[in-house]
Design an enzyme around this catalytic site. Structure first.
Site, mmCIF file in Angstrom:
data_model
loop_
_atom_site.group_PDB
_atom_site.id
_atom_site.type_symbol
_atom_site.label_atom_id
_atom_site.label_comp_id
_atom_site.label_asym_id
_atom_site.label_seq_id
_atom_site.Cartn_x
_atom_site.Cartn_y
_atom_site.Cartn_z
ATOM 1 N N THR A 37 11.557 -44.438 8.000
ATOM 2 C CA THR A 37 10.575 -43.416 8.369
ATOM 3 C C THR A 37 9.200 -44.029 8.551
ATOM 4 O OG1 THR A 37 9.867 -42.884 6.113
ATOM 5 C CG2 THR A 37 11.841 -41.760 6.916
ATOM 6 N N CYS A 38 8.268 -43.218 9.075
ATOM 7 C CA CYS A 38 6.915 -43.706 9.325
ATOM 8 C C CYS A 38 6.022 -43.612 8.110
ATOM 9 C CB CYS A 38 6.300 -42.936 10.481
ATOM 10 S SG CYS A 38 6.811 -43.611 12.051
ATOM 11 N N ASP A 39 6.568 -43.214 6.969
ATOM 12 C CA ASP A 39 5.759 -43.074 5.759
ATOM 13 C C ASP A 39 5.723 -44.390 4.990
ATOM 14 O OD1 ASP A 39 4.463 -42.329 3.490
ATOM 15 O OD2 ASP A 39 5.737 -40.598 3.074
ATOM 16 N N ALA A 40 4.519 -44.781 4.574
ATOM 17 C CA ALA A 40 4.363 -46.022 3.810
ATOM 18 C C ALA A 40 5.005 -45.934 2.430
ATOM 19 C CB ALA A 40 2.894 -46.385 3.672
ATOM 20 N N ASN A 64 11.377 -36.729 8.882
ATOM 21 C CA ASN A 64 11.090 -37.562 10.043
ATOM 22 C C ASN A 64 12.242 -37.577 11.050
ATOM 23 O OD1 ASN A 64 9.265 -40.773 10.019
ATOM 24 N ND2 ASN A 64 9.140 -39.017 11.337
#
Ligand SMILES: *Cc1c(COP(=O)(O)O)cnc(C)c1O
Length: 381
Positions: A329-332, A369
């Site tokens: 996903t694009c989450d850190a 996401n």
């Protein structure tokens, strides 16, 4: 355990991410629990992994169930729909405990006709149960030390020992029956003293209740917390069992029925996750692999369960180095591990696998996401 060859074949046939559940291992874990704790009836804590196929395998092995929501209750209850009423009533306490101390009014209303066994740990809950589920039997959940558990629960649940008997008498006074006591020493408890402390505390409460004229308690629920063998630091289950058996025999007469609610211990070692490398980069000098599964999915335990999972590659030989493994996903936040020993020459499309990931993993997967949960494959079911 599933062989590497079989894992690879399953991934080729089904794609990734994959969550492979070995039902032989489920049966083996249940048998181990029964073998070393012969006096204890196991109620599998369904929240650890609520897959109906897993519930079915445990049911067929003779296991009982700890549920904490109506949907979980129904997964288990489907097995007794066709029983005659009378048998059903014996069955329900024998097979299900509703072990969430906090229940919504609507949930109590829905539970009431089943005359269930439920836990409680506060006065407000006594009023709710009296009003919405007066047919329920009660078990008082005690607050016990959770020292050194991987997941601590004592700050959220449990009546303080000092007020336990008052709370038993308060339920009795409004016409409810407290059938016994329960506790949870914290999940993945490797500090076996927690069980000793909790059993001694429960025994004192039994005695105090009796001293104050309450003689209706006949069950003790020793909860979950039994550790899965994630690494060599976890002492063998039989050692813990020996300690528990010794205290049970010393403190509780044979007429007291002993229940337990193992979750993690029964499912953790029965599942393996297979994921695929979909990206590769070097950041600040460190090699980073990006895979198609992550903390919003099968590896949710990294966040919610404070659990660290390790990765193995199907490539056996050659050097390894410390790598990071990130989710898709694009989450850190989607960091699965910052310290994995993996070969530096893995390519996009290569597979990784993580063992002992059956508990608190797939059960809390999301669709965040746009990435769906891993596909579940049952083998030896
Ligand atoms: C989660 C839970 C369990 C299972 O705990 P494990 O540590 O997985 O064995 C048992 N009982 C209750 C009340 C729980 O909330």
């Amino acid at each position: 355990m599933v062989s590497r060859r079989e894992l690879k074949k399953l991934a080729e046939q089904n794609g990734t991410p994959l969550f492979v559940v070995d039902h032989d291992q489920l049966r083996k874990n249940y048998a181990t629990f029964k073998k070393y704790l012969p006096r204890v009836q196991a109620y599998y804590a369904v929240k650890a992994n609520s897959d109906p196929a897993i519930v079915k395998t445990f049911y067929e092995a003779g296991c009982s169930f700890d549920v904490a929501s109506m949907p979980e209750f129904k997964i288990v209850y489907q097995y007794i729909k066709d029983m005659p009423d009378k048998q059903r009533q014996d069955w329900i306490w024998d097979k299900i405990i509703y072990a969430n101390p906090i229940k919504a009014n609507e949930t109590l209303q829905e539970l009431n006709p089943y005359k269930p066994l439920v836990t409680y740990d506060n006065y407000e809950e006594i009023r709710k149960i009296k009003k919405y589920a007066p047919q329920a039997g009660l078990a008082l959940r005690l607050k016990v030390p959770n020292t050194g558990a991987m997941v601590e629960l004592s700050s959220k649940f449990g009546a303080a020992p000092g007020e336990a008997v008052d709370m038993i008498l308060a339920a009795d006074k409004v016409g409810l029956t407290v059938e016994g006591l329960s506790f949870h020493v914290g999940s993945q408890t490797t500090n076996f003293d927690n069980y000793v402390a909790a059993l001694n505390l429960a025994s004192n409460i039994f005695r105090e209740a009796q001293g104050r004229g309450y003689n209706k308690m006949f069950l003790l629920d020793i909860g979950g917390g039994f550790p899965a063998p994630y690494d060599d630091g976890v002492r063998p289950f039989r050692e813990l069992a020996r300690t528990i058996n010794r205290e049970l025999d010393r403190l509780f007469p044979k007429k007291i029925q002993i229940l337990a609610e193992p979750g993690r211990f029964l499912v953790a070692t029965a599942a393996t996750a297979v994921s695929k490398i979909i990206g590769k980069a070097v950041r600040d000098g460190k090699l980073c692999y990006y895979i198609d599964d992550g903390v919003y999915h099968t590896f949710s335990g990294v966040i919610f369960d404070h659990c660290h999972y390790h990765f193995k590659s199907f490539k056996r030989r050659g050097p390894t180095q410390v790598c990071s493994v990130f989710g898709p996903t694009c989450d850190a936040l989607d960091v699965v591990s910052l310290v994995e020993q993996l070969p530096p020459d893995l390519k996009l499309g290569d597979l990784l696998y993580s063992e002992n990931i059956g508990a608190y993993s797939h059960a809390s997967s999301t669709y965040f996401n746009g990435f769906p949960p891993a596909k579940v494959i049952h083998i030896n079911a």
